[in-house]
Design an enzyme around this catalytic site. Structure first.
Site, PDB file in Angstrom:
ATOM      1  N   CYS A 262      26.494   0.501 -13.075  1.00  0.00           N
ATOM      2  CA  CYS A 262      27.941   0.617 -12.831  1.00  0.00           C
ATOM      3  C   CYS A 262      28.333   1.926 -12.161  1.00  0.00           C
ATOM      4  CB  CYS A 262      28.692   0.458 -14.144  1.00  0.00           C
ATOM      5  SG  CYS A 262      28.532  -1.202 -14.814  1.00  0.00           S
TER       6      CYS A 262
HETATM    7  N1  LIG Z   1      25.378  -4.362 -17.355  1.00  0.00           N
HETATM    8  C1  LIG Z   1      26.610  -3.952 -17.536  1.00  0.00           C
HETATM    9  O1  LIG Z   1      26.862  -3.161 -18.439  1.00  0.00           O
HETATM   10  C2  LIG Z   1      27.764  -4.442 -16.672  1.00  0.00           C
HETATM   11  C3  LIG Z   1      29.052  -4.181 -17.098  1.00  0.00           C
HETATM   12  C4  LIG Z   1      30.116  -4.625 -16.326  1.00  0.00           C
HETATM   13  C5  LIG Z   1      29.870  -5.302 -15.138  1.00  0.00           C
HETATM   14  N2  LIG Z   1      28.594  -5.545 -14.718  1.00  0.00           N
HETATM   15  C6  LIG Z   1      28.432  -6.284 -13.475  1.00  0.00           C
HETATM   16  O2  LIG Z   1      28.017  -7.614 -13.763  1.00  0.00           O
HETATM   17  C7  LIG Z   1      27.130  -8.090 -12.757  1.00  0.00           C
HETATM   18  C8  LIG Z   1      25.813  -8.508 -13.398  1.00  0.00           C
HETATM   19  O3  LIG Z   1      25.198  -7.382 -13.992  1.00  0.00           O
HETATM   20  P1  LIG Z   1      24.072  -7.483 -15.098  1.00  0.00           P
HETATM   21  O4  LIG Z   1      23.951  -6.119 -15.685  1.00  0.00           O
HETATM   22  O5  LIG Z   1      24.300  -8.643 -15.987  1.00  0.00           O
HETATM   23  O6  LIG Z   1      22.778  -7.772 -14.175  1.00  0.00           O
HETATM   24  P2  LIG Z   1      21.343  -8.262 -14.671  1.00  0.00           P
HETATM   25  O7  LIG Z   1      20.394  -7.825 -13.624  1.00  0.00           O
HETATM   26  O8  LIG Z   1      21.125  -7.864 -16.092  1.00  0.00           O
HETATM   27  O9  LIG Z   1      21.469  -9.852 -14.659  1.00  0.00           O
HETATM   28  C9  LIG Z   1      21.709 -10.574 -13.518  1.00  0.00           C
HETATM   29  C10 LIG Z   1      20.850 -11.817 -13.552  1.00  0.00           C
HETATM   30  O10 LIG Z   1      21.186 -12.605 -12.409  1.00  0.00           O
HETATM   31  C11 LIG Z   1      20.009 -13.242 -11.950  1.00  0.00           C
HETATM   32  N3  LIG Z   1      20.228 -13.674 -10.574  1.00  0.00           N
HETATM   33  C12 LIG Z   1      20.207 -12.944  -9.435  1.00  0.00           C
HETATM   34  N4  LIG Z   1      20.532 -13.711  -8.375  1.00  0.00           N
HETATM   35  C13 LIG Z   1      20.750 -14.958  -8.864  1.00  0.00           C
HETATM   36  C14 LIG Z   1      21.133 -16.184  -8.270  1.00  0.00           C
HETATM   37  N5  LIG Z   1      21.365 -16.273  -6.957  1.00  0.00           N
HETATM   38  N6  LIG Z   1      21.242 -17.266  -9.057  1.00  0.00           N
HETATM   39  C15 LIG Z   1      21.019 -17.185 -10.382  1.00  0.00           C
HETATM   40  N7  LIG Z   1      20.670 -16.057 -11.005  1.00  0.00           N
HETATM   41  C16 LIG Z   1      20.541 -14.956 -10.254  1.00  0.00           C
HETATM   42  C17 LIG Z   1      18.936 -12.195 -12.125  1.00  0.00           C
HETATM   43  O11 LIG Z   1      17.639 -12.813 -12.193  1.00  0.00           O
HETATM   44  C18 LIG Z   1      19.347 -11.545 -13.457  1.00  0.00           C
HETATM   45  O12 LIG Z   1      18.700 -12.134 -14.560  1.00  0.00           O
HETATM   46  C19 LIG Z   1      26.999  -6.956 -11.746  1.00  0.00           C
HETATM   47  O13 LIG Z   1      27.933  -7.146 -10.735  1.00  0.00           O
HETATM   48  C20 LIG Z   1      27.369  -5.728 -12.565  1.00  0.00           C
HETATM   49  O14 LIG Z   1      27.869  -4.696 -11.747  1.00  0.00           O
HETATM   50  C21 LIG Z   1      27.531  -5.137 -15.483  1.00  0.00           C
END
Ligand SMILES: NC(=O)c1ccc[n+]([C@@H]2O[C@H](COP(=O)([O-])OP(=O)(O)OC[C@H]3O[C@@H](n4cnc5c(N)ncnc54)[C@H](O)[C@@H]3O)[C@@H](O)[C@H]2O)c1
Length: 420
Positions: A262
């Site tokens: 983030c």
């Molecule tokens: N981790 C946090 O604390 C947090 C908090 C707020 C917002 N976000 C936002 O949320 C979003 C996701 O973050 P995250 O931390 O969950 O990421 P992550 O990497 O933990 O999980 C994302 C998942 O999506 C999968 N993926 C990628 N491309 C794909 C596709 N085309 N189809 C299906 N699956 C696919 C990946 O294999 C992965 O398992 C990002 O935009 C991030 O900025 C994250």
């Protein structure tokens, strides 16, 4: 009775908790993720997200209403689909390829009356420009009109036991009134409070304000910490004193730098868009990035000086790092400043051992030996460095047994402790 079919695309830090909550609220949940090994682990009841214990995942699987899969065809017939795929940077610019892939793959399963919601953090306009076009092109349907489209920023805070998905207010939006109503109805079933806003752009900007605010304030206090060190003033005590003001002040603490998915990334989505559309620089973001980026180097310089005072070079010294994750009480090492600090110290010839109770072995930086927090390890280290202050570590033991402690989080006290 099932509330309908919910598809969650991406089963990571954001998607898996939402999938679990969806099952508990009464949806039939399909969790689509392209990572085969993740899906296999989930199907076997093995959670890789610390906030989701295996018991909770096991209950979801046992209910027969949670189905992890790599196959988008399993999304067919969905009522609501939430997209939670990563939005990283590539060469300093937003990389929306995951959203693009998800939109293209999902489009054939979009049908009249269904709702699609984007949760990935991104710049304002992504939902209405990019995602809408992909879904309309691939489905032959339109939004508004045939299907509902909205955006709801994620506020998940990994490792925070107080504020969880269900009790953190959720900002919701839609491309029109009808879409907003559907998006709001969905989240009212999974969280305690929703906060509707007028457009998807406002909702997208809301998330970027939240993270830019943190990034800028952390940078402010980091710069102050570096200057206070040179002025020989205890910045930590000054912050604590300032925090007693009951209004008009919000406490941020210095640290070894920012990491994760983030803070180092989201403000860049905003500055990139400002540059692209207005031709201007978002100067606060540029400056905050620069200062926070400088912190690992500053930590290494301070450790080098600390060893020097004891007549030791970094080269050949044995250093014990406490915490490698970018955030306390988690094992998430994505873009962690600890990794940067480790590489810099290794390049100077230091031997690095680390205490990281949350670490997954394959994410530990090369050449780092993971050890337990023991008297022997503390005594044998030329310097002990508190990088990430996991609550499970015994900081009294650290201060008592270590010869020299460099504490980037102000958790240890004593004459042998130097704070950032
Ligand atoms: N981790 C946090 O604390 C947090 C908090 C707020 C917002 N976000 C936002 O949320 C979003 C996701 O973050 P995250 O931390 O969950 O990421 P992550 O990497 O933990 O999980 C994302 C998942 O999506 C999968 N993926 C990628 N491309 C794909 C596709 N085309 N189809 C299906 N699956 C696919 C990946 O294999 C992965 O398992 C990002 O935009 C991030 O900025 C994250």
């Amino acid at each position: 009775m099932s509330l309908g079919k919910l598809v969650v695309v991406g089963q990571g830090y954001v998607g898996l908790p939402l999938g679990m909550r969806g099952v508990e609220a009464g949806f039939d949940v399909t969790g689509v993720d392209l990572d085969e090994s993740r899906v296999k682990r989930l199907a076997a009841g093995d959670s890789f997200i610390e906030d989701i214990p295996a018991s909770r995942l096991g209950r979801a699987l046992g209910s027969g209403r949670y189905h992890p899969t790599t196959d988008y065809a399993d999304a067919a017939g969905f009522d609501v689909c939430v997209i939670t795929v990563p939005t990283p940077l590539r060469d300093g610019a937003p990389d929306l390829s995951h959203i693009e892939q998800a939109g293209v793959a999902l489009a054939p399963y979009v049908r009249p009356g269904c709702t699609v919601i984007l949760e990935s953090t991104t710049y304002p306009g992504t939902t209405e420009e990019l995602l809408r076009r992909l879904l309309e092109t691939g489905s032959g349907l339109h939004s508004p009109g045939d299907f509902h489209l909205g955006y709801s920023p994620e506020r998940i805070d990994p490792g925070n036991p107080r504020w969880r998905l269900e009790n953190t207010p959720k900002v919701v939006s839609g491309v029109d009134e009808a879409a907003l109503r559907r998006v709001d109805e969905f989240y009212q079933r999974v969280v305690e409070r929703t906060v509707p806003v007028d457009s998807t752009r406002v909702a997208e900007l809301t998330k970027l304000i939240e993270n830019t605010f943190r990034q800028v304030n952390i940078a402010l206090i980091n710069e102050l910490a570096m200057l206070s060190h040179e002025l020989d003033i205890d910045v930590w005590q000054a912050i604590e004193a300032a925090a007693t003001k009951p209004f008009g002040f919000m406490s941020f603490r210095p640290g070894p730098g920012v990491g994760g998915h983030c803070l180092p990334i989201d403000p860049c989505y905003l500055s990139w868009q400002v540059k692209r559309t207005l031709g201007r620089q978002f100067r606060f973001v540029e400056l905050a990035n620069e200062i926070n980026h400088q912190m690992p180097e500053h930590v290494v310089l301070r450790i080098t000086a600390g060893l020097n005072r004891q007549g030791r070079p970094v080269n050949g010294s044995r250093l014990l790092l406490l915490g490698l994750a970018y955030k306390k009480n988690t094992g998430d090492m994505r873009d962690s400043p600890a990794v940067d600090i480790t590489r810099r110290l290794q390049a100077l010839g230091a031997e690095i051992r680390a205490v990281e109770p949350h670490a997954e072995a394959d994410h530990v930086p090369a050449g780092v030996v993971i050890v337990g927090l023991t008297e022997h390890e503390l005594r044998a280290a030329d310097a002990v460095v508190v990088v990430t202050d996991h609550d499970s570590l015994d900081y009294d033991l650290v201060a008592r047994e270590a010869g020299y402690v460099f504490d980037a989080r102000s958790r240890c006290h004593g004459d042998n402790v130097e704070r950032l």
